[in-house]
Design a protein around this motif. Structure first.
Motif, mmCIF file in Angstrom:
data_model
loop_
_atom_site.group_PDB
_atom_site.id
_atom_site.type_symbol
_atom_site.label_atom_id
_atom_site.label_comp_id
_atom_site.label_asym_id
_atom_site.label_seq_id
_atom_site.Cartn_x
_atom_site.Cartn_y
_atom_site.Cartn_z
ATOM 1 N N LYS A 79 46.186 28.671 46.735
ATOM 2 C CA LYS A 79 46.955 29.966 46.876
ATOM 3 C C LYS A 79 47.170 30.452 45.411
ATOM 4 O O LYS A 79 47.292 32.133 45.573
ATOM 5 C CB LYS A 79 48.329 29.612 47.352
ATOM 6 N N ASN A 133 43.601 36.650 41.357
ATOM 7 C CA ASN A 133 42.183 37.548 41.765
ATOM 8 C C ASN A 133 42.610 38.408 42.663
ATOM 9 O O ASN A 133 41.608 39.268 43.100
ATOM 10 C CB ASN A 133 41.224 36.544 42.263
ATOM 11 N N LYS A 134 43.976 38.268 43.375
ATOM 12 C CA LYS A 134 44.299 39.575 44.280
ATOM 13 C C LYS A 134 43.187 39.510 45.465
ATOM 14 O O LYS A 134 42.617 40.743 45.695
ATOM 15 C CB LYS A 134 44.313 40.843 43.626
ATOM 16 N N ASP A 135 42.705 38.209 45.804
ATOM 17 C CA ASP A 135 41.725 38.228 46.893
ATOM 18 C C ASP A 135 41.995 37.066 47.941
ATOM 19 O O ASP A 135 41.955 36.038 47.521
ATOM 20 C CB ASP A 135 40.341 38.112 46.273
ATOM 21 N N ARG A 136 42.484 37.527 49.049
ATOM 22 C CA ARG A 136 42.788 36.452 50.016
ATOM 23 C C ARG A 136 41.674 35.519 50.417
ATOM 24 O O ARG A 136 41.797 34.510 50.973
ATOM 25 C CB ARG A 136 43.187 37.125 51.234
ATOM 26 N N ALA A 137 40.383 35.833 50.307
ATOM 27 C CA ALA A 137 39.385 35.285 50.560
ATOM 28 C C ALA A 137 39.080 34.155 49.351
ATOM 29 O O ALA A 137 38.133 33.460 49.477
ATOM 30 C CB ALA A 137 38.254 36.133 50.929
ATOM 31 N N ALA A 138 39.555 34.353 48.277
ATOM 32 C CA ALA A 138 39.325 33.510 47.283
ATOM 33 C C ALA A 138 39.716 32.002 47.420
ATOM 34 O O ALA A 138 40.643 31.756 47.987
ATOM 35 C CB ALA A 138 39.838 34.009 45.826
ATOM 36 N N HIS A 165 44.931 31.026 43.213
ATOM 37 C CA HIS A 165 43.739 31.730 42.856
ATOM 38 C C HIS A 165 43.533 32.879 43.451
ATOM 39 O O HIS A 165 42.998 33.956 43.181
ATOM 40 C CB HIS A 165 42.469 30.867 42.747
ATOM 41 N N LYS A 166 44.261 32.861 44.708
ATOM 42 C CA LYS A 166 44.137 33.985 45.588
ATOM 43 C C LYS A 166 45.207 35.015 44.818
ATOM 44 O O LYS A 166 44.669 36.359 44.847
ATOM 45 C CB LYS A 166 44.651 33.839 46.885
#
Length: 319
Positions: free
Chosen positions: A197, A203-208, A199-200
């Motif tokens: 969570k 990085n503002k990235d739900r797929a990260a 890192h998402k």
């Protein structure tokens, strides 16, 4: 941290596998008055356990800012001579960067470690929060392992390590916890949810950091970080039988649509039902088979009372 030969006795009695590093630091501590004494203590520990089937002795210099250049170079040379790991906090804090920059003429902690010849394939760097692209490239160049300790870094408010980049760049990165005081847990499973969570978020990235990558970092990734991937870290013919069994019938685990997602987002450490190390059953149906759990717990509580009394008398505040 200290008296790792005593830790090794308990690890051996329980039947666990461990890489155990004796801490070396520049000021007097319980097991050594000087760094030189710490190195001697570690060498004795290495001689005692160098051929043990489950215990790997190691050097554990605390950090680059708490050891001299000479001490770090000596440890690097001895690690090659004895072919043992070196585990150290690295690129963890602003204070560390400031001390090392002053010592080295402006180098980052990672660049400094390279400049003194202290990075090699025996080295495991804990944290690596304060690292730019050039630092990360240096770690990869020297085949250094990295321990990503999310919960400890959150609690200390030191920042989020660029673990996603390190993973994507093919570094040897696995999940760790740091010590029990740093993140209040020694459970890798407790790290899963936070790693996925946070890192998402940063990085503002739900797929990260998808769940399968988190599990990879926890298993074969951790083995790679220790340069032990040929022996442990995955279920393969010819590897050592180190296995945990997760109870998927527990309420918090139902339903399981995707096993990786269920492990990362739903599993608790208490969902571990059985534990096997080196083919030996150590825990069955959550019952420890090799030591008396109640006795160990009672001893820990007695010691906790001593610690509590000492803290109260010293006026320190524990958070």
């Amino acid at each position: 941290y200290y008296f790792e030969d005593e830790v090794a006795k308990t690890v051996d009695q329980i039947g666990m596998r461990a890489v155990l590093g004796e801490t070396i630091i520049q000021f007097p501590v319980a097991s050594a008055k000087t760094p030189e004494d710490g190195i001697k203590y570690t060498l004795n520990f290495i001689e005692q356990y160098k051929n043990h089937p489950r215990i790997t002795p190691a050097f554990a210099p605390h950090g680059p800012y708490t050891n001299s250049t000479e001490t770090l170079q000596t440890i690097a040379k001895l690690s090659i001579q004895y072919d043992v790991p070196v585990m150290m906090h690295l690129a963890e804090s602003k204070r560390e960067r400031e001390v090392i920059a002053k010592r080295s003429g402006g180098l980052s902690p990672i660049k400094y470690m390279e400049s003194i010849g202290a990075l090699n394939s025996n080295f495991l760097a804990a944290h690596v929060i304060d690292a730019n692209d050039e630092d990360i490239a240096i770690l990869k160049k020297h085949d250094v392992g990295v321990a990503h300790n999310m919960s400890a870094n959150i609690k200390s408010a030191k920042g989020v390590a660029p673990a996603l980049k390190m993973f994507n760049d093919g570094l040897r990165i696995g999940l760790g916890t740091d010590g029990p005081m740093s993140g209040n847990t020694l459970s890798t499973i407790d790290e899963f949810n936070q790693v996925a969570k946070v890192h998402k978020l940063v990085n503002k990235d739900r797929a990260a950091m998808p769940p399968i990558n988190v599990i990879e970092m926890a298993t074969i990734g951790a083995a790679r970080a220790l340069h032990m991937e040929d022996k442990i870290g995955s279920l393969e013919v010819g590897k050592l039988a180190d296995i945990i069994v997760i109870d998927t019938k527990a309420p918090n685990m139902i339903p399981v649509y995707n096993p990786y997602s269920a492990l990362v987002y739903s599993a608790y450490a208490t969902n571990v039902k059985h534990s096997v190390v080196d083919g030996k059953l150590l825990m069955e149906n959550r019952n420890i088979l090799t030591v008396d759990e109640k006795t160990v717990r009672d001893e820990a509580l007695k010691f906790a009372d001593v610690v509590r009394k000492t803290v109260v008398e010293s006026g320190e505040i524990v958070q």
